[in-house]
Design a protein around this motif. Structure first.
Motif, PDB file in Angstrom:
ATOM      1  N   GLN A  14       0.844  -1.063   0.015  1.00 32.16           N
ATOM      2  CA  GLN A  14       0.129   0.025   0.078  1.00 32.16           C
ATOM      3  C   GLN A  14       0.795   1.314  -0.059  1.00 32.16           C
ATOM      4  OE1 GLN A  14       0.037  -2.481   2.206  1.00 32.16           O
ATOM      5  NE2 GLN A  14      -0.275  -1.495   4.331  1.00 32.16           N
ATOM      6  N   ILE A  15       2.172   1.194   0.074  1.00 30.98           N
ATOM      7  CA  ILE A  15       3.047   2.340   0.065  1.00 30.98           C
ATOM      8  C   ILE A  15       3.265   2.785  -1.263  1.00 30.98           C
ATOM      9  CG2 ILE A  15       5.333   3.278   0.695  1.00 30.98           C
ATOM     10  CD1 ILE A  15       3.361   2.651   3.280  1.00 30.98           C
ATOM     11  N   LYS A  16       3.227   4.020  -1.712  1.00 33.65           N
ATOM     12  CA  LYS A  16       3.303   4.504  -3.028  1.00 33.65           C
ATOM     13  C   LYS A  16       4.648   5.250  -3.356  1.00 33.65           C
ATOM     14  CE  LYS A  16      -1.626   4.333  -3.885  1.00 33.65           C
ATOM     15  NZ  LYS A  16      -1.673   2.978  -3.969  1.00 33.65           N
ATOM     16  N   SER A  17       5.332   5.590  -2.214  1.00 33.42           N
ATOM     17  CA  SER A  17       6.439   6.369  -2.398  1.00 33.42           C
ATOM     18  C   SER A  17       7.538   6.186  -1.575  1.00 33.42           C
ATOM     19  CB  SER A  17       6.081   8.107  -2.216  1.00 33.42           C
ATOM     20  OG  SER A  17       5.694   8.452  -0.884  1.00 33.42           O
ATOM     21  N   LEU A  18       8.710   6.565  -1.940  1.00 36.93           N
ATOM     22  CA  LEU A  18       9.918   6.467  -0.864  1.00 36.93           C
ATOM     23  C   LEU A  18       9.888   6.942   0.175  1.00 36.93           C
ATOM     24  CD1 LEU A  18      12.756   6.789  -3.793  1.00 36.93           C
ATOM     25  CD2 LEU A  18      11.950   4.655  -2.693  1.00 36.93           C
ATOM     26  N   LYS A  19       8.923   8.240   0.286  1.00 38.51           N
ATOM     27  CA  LYS A  19       8.929   9.084   1.643  1.00 38.51           C
ATOM     28  C   LYS A  19       7.858   8.077   2.455  1.00 38.51           C
ATOM     29  CE  LYS A  19       7.124  13.451   3.115  1.00 38.51           C
ATOM     30  NZ  LYS A  19       6.543  14.690   2.419  1.00 38.51           N
ATOM     31  N   GLY A  20       6.919   7.508   2.000  1.00 37.62           N
ATOM     32  CA  GLY A  20       6.064   6.532   2.732  1.00 37.62           C
ATOM     33  C   GLY A  20       6.889   5.253   3.216  1.00 37.62           C
ATOM     34  N   ARG A  21       7.762   4.748   2.465  1.00 39.37           N
ATOM     35  CA  ARG A  21       8.557   3.620   2.832  1.00 39.37           C
ATOM     36  C   ARG A  21       9.629   4.348   4.095  1.00 39.37           C
ATOM     37  NH1 ARG A  21      13.047   1.339  -0.783  1.00 39.37           N
ATOM     38  NH2 ARG A  21      14.262   3.254   0.054  1.00 39.37           N
ATOM     39  N   ARG A  22      10.203   5.384   3.765  1.00 41.61           N
ATOM     40  CA  ARG A  22      10.876   5.925   4.857  1.00 41.61           C
ATOM     41  C   ARG A  22      10.215   6.044   6.219  1.00 41.61           C
ATOM     42  NH1 ARG A  22      13.310   9.132   1.617  1.00 41.61           N
ATOM     43  NH2 ARG A  22      11.829  11.154   2.338  1.00 41.61           N
ATOM     44  N   ALA A  23       8.941   6.548   6.239  1.00 48.34           N
ATOM     45  CA  ALA A  23       8.330   6.796   7.545  1.00 48.34           C
ATOM     46  C   ALA A  23       8.188   5.441   8.068  1.00 48.34           C
ATOM     47  CB  ALA A  23       6.759   7.407   7.111  1.00 48.34           C
ATOM     48  N   VAL A  24       7.899   4.243   7.324  1.00 46.86           N
ATOM     49  CA  VAL A  24       7.741   2.940   7.930  1.00 46.86           C
ATOM     50  C   VAL A  24       8.877   2.329   8.505  1.00 46.86           C
ATOM     51  CG1 VAL A  24       7.046   0.457   7.333  1.00 46.86           C
ATOM     52  CG2 VAL A  24       5.636   2.237   6.502  1.00 46.86           C
ATOM     53  N   THR A  25      10.169   2.435   7.658  1.00 46.20           N
ATOM     54  CA  THR A  25      11.525   2.138   8.183  1.00 46.20           C
ATOM     55  C   THR A  25      11.956   2.850   9.293  1.00 46.20           C
ATOM     56  OG1 THR A  25      12.551   3.324   6.585  1.00 46.20           O
ATOM     57  CG2 THR A  25      12.077   1.295   5.906  1.00 46.20           C
ATOM     58  N   ASN A  26      11.595   4.109   9.192  1.00 53.79           N
ATOM     59  CA  ASN A  26      12.094   4.863  10.392  1.00 53.79           C
ATOM     60  C   ASN A  26      11.573   4.490  11.674  1.00 53.79           C
ATOM     61  OD1 ASN A  26      14.023   6.222   8.930  1.00 53.79           O
ATOM     62  ND2 ASN A  26      12.693   8.021   8.703  1.00 53.79           N
ATOM     63  N   SER A  27      10.177   4.299  11.628  1.00 56.61           N
ATOM     64  CA  SER A  27       9.332   3.926  13.019  1.00 56.61           C
ATOM     65  C   SER A  27       9.693   2.490  13.529  1.00 56.61           C
ATOM     66  CB  SER A  27       7.815   3.752  12.415  1.00 56.61           C
ATOM     67  OG  SER A  27       7.109   3.048  13.608  1.00 56.61           O
ATOM     68  N   LEU A  28      10.065   1.611  12.242  1.00 54.63           N
ATOM     69  CA  LEU A  28      10.680   0.218  12.526  1.00 54.63           C
ATOM     70  C   LEU A  28      11.875   0.155  13.561  1.00 54.63           C
ATOM     71  CD1 LEU A  28      10.462  -2.891  12.686  1.00 54.63           C
ATOM     72  CD2 LEU A  28      11.455  -2.752  10.376  1.00 54.63           C
ATOM     73  N   LYS A  29      12.848   1.031  12.750  1.00 56.87           N
ATOM     74  CA  LYS A  29      14.236   1.353  13.348  1.00 56.87           C
ATOM     75  C   LYS A  29      14.164   1.932  14.740  1.00 56.87           C
ATOM     76  CE  LYS A  29      16.425   3.872  10.513  1.00 56.87           C
ATOM     77  NZ  LYS A  29      17.357   4.511   9.613  1.00 56.87           N
ATOM     78  N   ALA A  30      13.255   2.790  14.973  1.00 54.85           N
ATOM     79  CA  ALA A  30      13.225   3.386  16.449  1.00 54.85           C
ATOM     80  C   ALA A  30      12.602   2.190  17.390  1.00 54.85           C
ATOM     81  CB  ALA A  30      12.204   4.743  16.279  1.00 54.85           C
ATOM     82  N   LYS A  31      11.806   1.408  17.064  1.00 53.50           N
ATOM     83  CA  LYS A  31      11.183   0.298  18.013  1.00 53.50           C
ATOM     84  C   LYS A  31      12.320  -0.836  17.969  1.00 53.50           C
ATOM     85  CE  LYS A  31       6.228   1.048  16.756  1.00 53.50           C
ATOM     86  NZ  LYS A  31       6.162   2.286  17.956  1.00 53.50           N
ATOM     87  N   LEU A  32      13.136  -0.952  17.034  1.00 54.70           N
ATOM     88  CA  LEU A  32      14.360  -1.911  17.095  1.00 54.70           C
ATOM     89  C   LEU A  32      15.340  -1.519  18.032  1.00 54.70           C
ATOM     90  CD1 LEU A  32      14.775  -3.264  13.642  1.00 54.70           C
ATOM     91  CD2 LEU A  32      14.088  -4.498  15.590  1.00 54.70           C
ATOM     92  N   LYS A  33      15.667  -0.118  18.215  1.00 55.03           N
ATOM     93  CA  LYS A  33      16.771   0.411  19.075  1.00 55.03           C
ATOM     94  C   LYS A  33      16.145   0.168  20.280  1.00 55.03           C
ATOM     95  CE  LYS A  33      18.622   3.523  15.790  1.00 55.03           C
ATOM     96  NZ  LYS A  33      19.157   4.968  15.306  1.00 55.03           N
ATOM     97  N   ALA A  34      15.095   0.145  20.844  1.00 64.52           N
ATOM     98  CA  ALA A  34      14.552  -0.047  22.113  1.00 64.52           C
ATOM     99  C   ALA A  34      14.966  -1.352  22.655  1.00 64.52           C
ATOM    100  CB  ALA A  34      13.048   0.091  22.221  1.00 64.52           C
ATOM    101  N   PHE A  35      15.306  -2.386  21.610  1.00 66.98           N
ATOM    102  CA  PHE A  35      15.784  -3.550  22.025  1.00 66.98           C
ATOM    103  C   PHE A  35      17.230  -3.600  22.135  1.00 66.98           C
ATOM    104  CE2 PHE A  35      11.792  -4.813  20.488  1.00 66.98           C
ATOM    105  CZ  PHE A  35      11.451  -5.717  21.467  1.00 66.98           C
ATOM    106  N   ASN A  36      18.123  -2.446  22.106  1.00 61.63           N
ATOM    107  CA  ASN A  36      19.549  -2.467  22.195  1.00 61.63           C
ATOM    108  C   ASN A  36      20.334  -3.047  21.116  1.00 61.63           C
ATOM    109  OD1 ASN A  36      21.784  -1.047  23.252  1.00 61.63           O
ATOM    110  ND2 ASN A  36      21.975  -2.520  24.762  1.00 61.63           N
ATOM    111  N   VAL A  37      19.861  -2.858  19.997  1.00 63.92           N
ATOM    112  CA  VAL A  37      20.397  -3.728  18.779  1.00 63.92           C
ATOM    113  C   VAL A  37      21.103  -2.601  17.746  1.00 63.92           C
ATOM    114  CG1 VAL A  37      18.832  -5.622  18.939  1.00 63.92           C
ATOM    115  CG2 VAL A  37      18.243  -3.732  17.485  1.00 63.92           C
ATOM    116  N   SER A  38      22.063  -2.934  17.077  1.00 61.89           N
ATOM    117  CA  SER A  38      22.452  -2.100  15.884  1.00 61.89           C
ATOM    118  C   SER A  38      21.508  -2.133  14.582  1.00 61.89           C
ATOM    119  CB  SER A  38      23.962  -2.393  15.762  1.00 61.89           C
ATOM    120  OG  SER A  38      24.720  -1.986  16.674  1.00 61.89           O
TER     121      SER A  38
END
Length: 91
Positions: A14-38
């Protein structure tokens, strides 16, 4: 010590642009950092797919698997609308 190298491959139909993908990936990266991973975004140019790599250290294989399961459950809970696969390698 066990080094666990993981790659999450997300299908984003359902994502139509790189900007939309970046929003999803940034959110996922922020949640992963809570697990203290690189974390690193290794996605290509296609907006409907994303690849996120992360690495962590564990004391043994059993605790590594448990940690990976916790991360996978978090992804299912927060990003359940997307299809994802989790590939991993333990060294």
């Amino acid at each position: 010590m066990i080094l666990c190298n993981c790659i999450i491959h997300l299908e984003l139909p359902q994502i139509k642009s790189l900007k939309g993908r970046r929003a999803v990936t940034n959110s996922l990266k922020a949640k992963l950092k809570a697990f203290n991973v690189s974390v690193l975004d290794i996605s290509g140019e296609y907006a409907k797919e994303a690849d996120i790599a992360f690495v962590f250290l564990s004391s043994n294989a059993m605790s590594s698997a448990q940690y990976r399961d916790k991360i996978e459950q978090m992804i299912e809970r927060n990003f359940g609308e997307f299809i994802f696969t989790l590939e991993y390698e333990e060294l």
